[in-house]
Design a protein around this motif. Structure first.
Motif, PDB file in Angstrom:
ATOM      1  N   GLU A 118     -40.732 -65.039  50.432  1.00 38.31           N
ATOM      2  CA  GLU A 118     -41.757 -65.088  51.396  1.00 38.31           C
ATOM      3  C   GLU A 118     -41.912 -66.324  52.587  1.00 38.31           C
ATOM      4  N   ILE A 119     -40.762 -66.603  52.879  1.00 39.52           N
ATOM      5  CA  ILE A 119     -40.654 -67.478  54.100  1.00 39.52           C
ATOM      6  C   ILE A 119     -40.324 -66.491  55.219  1.00 39.52           C
ATOM      7  N   ARG A 120     -41.500 -66.166  55.794  1.00 38.46           N
ATOM      8  CA  ARG A 120     -41.451 -64.998  56.874  1.00 38.46           C
ATOM      9  C   ARG A 120     -40.918 -65.428  58.240  1.00 38.46           C
ATOM     10  N   ASN A 121     -40.482 -64.882  58.954  1.00 34.33           N
ATOM     11  CA  ASN A 121     -39.896 -64.920  60.535  1.00 34.33           C
ATOM     12  C   ASN A 121     -39.064 -66.289  60.554  1.00 34.33           C
ATOM     13  N   PRO A 122     -37.794 -66.016  59.798  1.00 37.34           N
ATOM     14  CA  PRO A 122     -36.971 -67.175  59.983  1.00 37.34           C
ATOM     15  C   PRO A 122     -36.447 -67.056  61.343  1.00 37.34           C
ATOM     16  N   GLN A 123     -35.938 -68.273  61.952  1.00 40.34           N
ATOM     17  CA  GLN A 123     -35.279 -68.419  63.302  1.00 40.34           C
ATOM     18  C   GLN A 123     -33.992 -68.708  63.367  1.00 40.34           C
ATOM     19  N   LEU A 124     -33.245 -68.174  64.442  1.00 44.79           N
ATOM     20  CA  LEU A 124     -31.879 -68.419  64.283  1.00 44.79           C
ATOM     21  C   LEU A 124     -31.332 -69.571  65.332  1.00 44.79           C
ATOM     22  N   ILE A 125     -30.682 -70.478  65.013  1.00 46.18           N
ATOM     23  CA  ILE A 125     -29.882 -71.150  65.666  1.00 46.18           C
ATOM     24  C   ILE A 125     -28.276 -70.776  65.870  1.00 46.18           C
ATOM     25  N   VAL A 126     -27.617 -70.464  67.035  1.00 44.08           N
ATOM     26  CA  VAL A 126     -26.398 -70.347  67.050  1.00 44.08           C
ATOM     27  C   VAL A 126     -25.719 -71.358  67.504  1.00 44.08           C
ATOM     28  N   ASN A 127     -24.752 -72.084  66.664  1.00 45.89           N
ATOM     29  CA  ASN A 127     -23.998 -73.253  66.857  1.00 45.89           C
ATOM     30  C   ASN A 127     -22.677 -72.884  67.260  1.00 45.89           C
ATOM     31  N   ARG A 128     -22.061 -73.849  68.042  1.00 46.57           N
ATOM     32  CA  ARG A 128     -20.708 -73.935  68.432  1.00 46.57           C
ATOM     33  C   ARG A 128     -20.242 -72.820  69.250  1.00 46.57           C
ATOM     34  N   GLN A 136     -28.908 -72.838  42.709  1.00 46.61           N
ATOM     35  CA  GLN A 136     -30.215 -73.783  42.853  1.00 46.61           C
ATOM     36  C   GLN A 136     -30.563 -74.673  44.002  1.00 46.61           C
ATOM     37  N   GLY A 137     -29.390 -75.168  44.545  1.00 46.15           N
ATOM     38  CA  GLY A 137     -29.681 -76.184  45.608  1.00 46.15           C
ATOM     39  C   GLY A 137     -30.501 -75.260  46.626  1.00 46.15           C
ATOM     40  N   PHE A 138     -29.940 -74.201  47.079  1.00 48.38           N
ATOM     41  CA  PHE A 138     -30.549 -73.574  48.086  1.00 48.38           C
ATOM     42  C   PHE A 138     -32.073 -73.165  47.717  1.00 48.38           C
ATOM     43  N   LYS A 139     -32.466 -72.654  46.497  1.00 50.10           N
ATOM     44  CA  LYS A 139     -33.696 -72.421  45.944  1.00 50.10           C
ATOM     45  C   LYS A 139     -34.703 -73.597  45.826  1.00 50.10           C
ATOM     46  N   ASN A 140     -34.027 -74.824  45.681  1.00 46.43           N
ATOM     47  CA  ASN A 140     -34.833 -76.089  45.672  1.00 46.43           C
ATOM     48  C   ASN A 140     -35.192 -76.432  47.071  1.00 46.43           C
ATOM     49  N   ALA A 141     -34.337 -76.271  48.029  1.00 51.98           N
ATOM     50  CA  ALA A 141     -34.574 -76.538  49.459  1.00 51.98           C
ATOM     51  C   ALA A 141     -35.470 -75.797  50.134  1.00 51.98           C
ATOM     52  N   ILE A 142     -35.430 -74.526  49.792  1.00 57.46           N
ATOM     53  CA  ILE A 142     -36.666 -73.474  50.468  1.00 57.46           C
ATOM     54  C   ILE A 142     -38.044 -73.657  49.709  1.00 57.46           C
ATOM     55  N   ALA A 143     -38.036 -74.093  48.550  1.00 58.36           N
ATOM     56  CA  ALA A 143     -39.304 -74.051  47.843  1.00 58.36           C
ATOM     57  C   ALA A 143     -40.526 -74.331  48.434  1.00 58.36           C
ATOM     58  N   ASP A 167     -42.348 -74.027  54.989  1.00 59.05           N
ATOM     59  CA  ASP A 167     -43.314 -73.259  55.819  1.00 59.05           C
ATOM     60  C   ASP A 167     -42.679 -72.246  56.470  1.00 59.05           C
ATOM     61  N   ARG A 168     -41.404 -73.060  57.022  1.00 58.92           N
ATOM     62  CA  ARG A 168     -40.484 -72.355  58.100  1.00 58.92           C
ATOM     63  C   ARG A 168     -39.389 -72.475  58.064  1.00 58.92           C
ATOM     64  N   ALA A 169     -38.256 -71.643  58.282  1.00 62.27           N
ATOM     65  CA  ALA A 169     -36.796 -71.869  58.178  1.00 62.27           C
ATOM     66  C   ALA A 169     -36.119 -71.301  59.410  1.00 62.27           C
ATOM     67  N   PHE A 170     -35.193 -72.336  59.512  1.00 55.74           N
ATOM     68  CA  PHE A 170     -33.999 -71.955  60.537  1.00 55.74           C
ATOM     69  C   PHE A 170     -32.966 -71.871  59.900  1.00 55.74           C
ATOM     70  N   VAL A 171     -32.288 -70.646  60.385  1.00 58.60           N
ATOM     71  CA  VAL A 171     -30.869 -70.161  59.869  1.00 58.60           C
ATOM     72  C   VAL A 171     -29.791 -70.449  60.977  1.00 58.60           C
ATOM     73  N   VAL A 172     -28.860 -71.232  60.465  1.00 63.03           N
ATOM     74  CA  VAL A 172     -27.575 -71.761  61.598  1.00 63.03           C
ATOM     75  C   VAL A 172     -26.425 -70.835  61.279  1.00 63.03           C
ATOM     76  N   THR A 173     -25.952 -70.468  62.399  1.00 68.07           N
ATOM     77  CA  THR A 173     -24.806 -69.648  62.308  1.00 68.07           C
ATOM     78  C   THR A 173     -23.788 -70.050  63.445  1.00 68.07           C
ATOM     79  N   THR A 174     -22.611 -69.784  63.366  1.00 63.28           N
ATOM     80  CA  THR A 174     -21.704 -69.664  64.291  1.00 63.28           C
ATOM     81  C   THR A 174     -21.337 -68.507  64.651  1.00 63.28           C
ATOM     82  N   PRO A 175     -20.775 -68.079  66.023  1.00 61.74           N
ATOM     83  CA  PRO A 175     -20.389 -66.808  66.387  1.00 61.74           C
ATOM     84  C   PRO A 175     -19.283 -66.054  65.731  1.00 61.74           C
TER      85      PRO A 175
END
Ligand code: ATP
Ligand code: MG
Lengths: 266, 96
Positions: free
Chosen positions: A163-173, A126-133, A136-144
């Protein structure tokens, strides 16, 4: 009309809240009006990372339930002109918010603010669904790491399904020393696997812990290499073409890190 | 012999191992290998094979798994089906 950016990851603890705080502060430092929304109901953290925990009166659910006006719940950050925080409630259930209410809230905020940055909770419920609702744009954070990249892949699929197209990646740490000796996946490896665009690379930096201790985002610290990485991402968000770091040169480790992240040697 | 070669071959760096493992796990995750997906594949396979053989539908097992590539260098995904045959059908015999 403002833009809503959600900061997601799937896996917990990879740096969503740190990223939200630093990018929000970075954008405000560029003279824009920014609202940060913590949607991690029951586990709020953005307030302490921002150093605003003592100023909370109302929260996200109070606004949604009409217990207060939106303006009353927005905490103005006195250090950074144009920066506001809408905190999450600590003692409510995740289901106190529904996605359509987040859409309405974001629409309302977009009328007056340039950027709305949403700190998403870990997980895909639910929290994820609320956050993205309302995003317009999404950044996806990951670690290696295998588990974080795997979860990022899942999130990318879910974002696209919503339908949140073209998410962009942040590689952290990222640790260039480990990448160099072949013990950490490189940015290229991760991009190769996830097949999405890159918006930023943030090194593992003890300044993040120091700045979090103080409640002062590292983006405002000119000596922090992670801070420099966040400044670079900020400029990319605002449309500038900032070149990416190159992890293969022959300088010593520290000099290399500083060079990579655009800090001139002292 | 083969083992000797393997012994002398340089050990993969841990990031290469990580990358290989990720690629495999994502094949599972992405292909939505939900029970429904495998059921669909399974019922299609049963339909085709039944034209030629009598098979034991109840113990038929089909899975997405991993196997060594032909050169033995890598691990690759594989669809493995275990289909117990009870007998041949006439159509099958004639064509043999
Ligand atoms: N680049 C970095 N260098 C060093 N430490 C970092 C870095 N980024 C994040 N951290 C640390 O990692 C921890 C988790 O970060 P953070 O709280 O931002 O993650 P999160 O994704 O929001 O977690 P959660 O899923 O629990 O909400 C924190 O202690 C933070 O200080
Ligand atoms: Mg968080």
């Amino acid at each position: 009309m403002g833009e809503v950016i959600v900061i997601t990851s799937g896996k917990g603890g990879v740096g969503k809240t740190t990223t939200t705080a630093n990018l929000g502060t970075g954008i405000a430092l560029q003279g824009k009006k920014v609202v940060l929304i913590d949607t991690d109901i029951g586990l709020r953290n953005l307030d302490v990372v921002m150093g605003l925990e003592n100023r909370i009166v109302y929260d996200l659910v109070d606004v949604i339930e009409g217990q207060c006006r939106l303006k009353q719940a927005l905490i103005k950050d006195k250090r950074f002109e144009g920066l506001y925080l809408l905190p999450a409630p600590q003692t409510r259930d995740k289901n106190a918010v529904a996605p359509h209410q987040m859409v309405d809230l974001c629409e309302e905020l977009k009328k007056e603010y340039d950027y709305i940055i949403i700190d998403c909770p870990a997980g895909i419920e639910q929290g994820f669904k609320n956050a993205i609702a309302g995003a317009d744009r999404a950044f996806v954070v990951t670690t290696p790491e295998v588990s974080a990249v795997r979860d990022a892949d899942r999130i990318i699929g879910l974002l696209e399904a919503n339908e949140i197209r073209n998410p962009q990646l942040i590689v952290n740490r990222v640790r260039p020393d480990m990448v160099k000796r072949g013990d950490m996946m490189s940015i290229e490896d991760i991009i190769d696997i996830l097949a999405i665009g890159l918006i930023g690379v943030v090194p593992d930096d003890e300044n993040i812990i120091i700045s979090t201790n103080r409640g002062e985002p590292a983006v405002n610290d000119s000596k922090s290499i992670a801070g420099q990485a966040y400044r670079n991402i900020t400029r990319r968000i605002l449309g500038e073409d900032v070149p990416f770091i190159n992890l293969n040169n022959s300088d010593g480790f520290l000099a290399k890190m500083k060079k990579l992240f655009g800090i001139k040697p002292a | 012999m083969v083992d000797l070669f393997k012994f002398f071959k340089k050990k993969d760096s841990s990031k290469d191992v990580a990358k290989e493992r990720l690629k495999l796990v994502l094949i599972h995750d992405r292909s939505n290998v939900s029970p429904q997906f495998l059921e669909m594949v399974k019922s299609e396979i049963i339909r085709v094979i039944q034209n030629y053989m009598e098979i034991d539908e109840d113990t038929l097992d089909i899975q997405l798994t991993k196997t060594n590539s032909d050169d033995g260098e890598r691990i690759v995904p594989a669809l493995v089906a275990n289909i117990p045959i009870k007998g041949m059908k006439n159509a099958g015999r004639q064509s043999l």
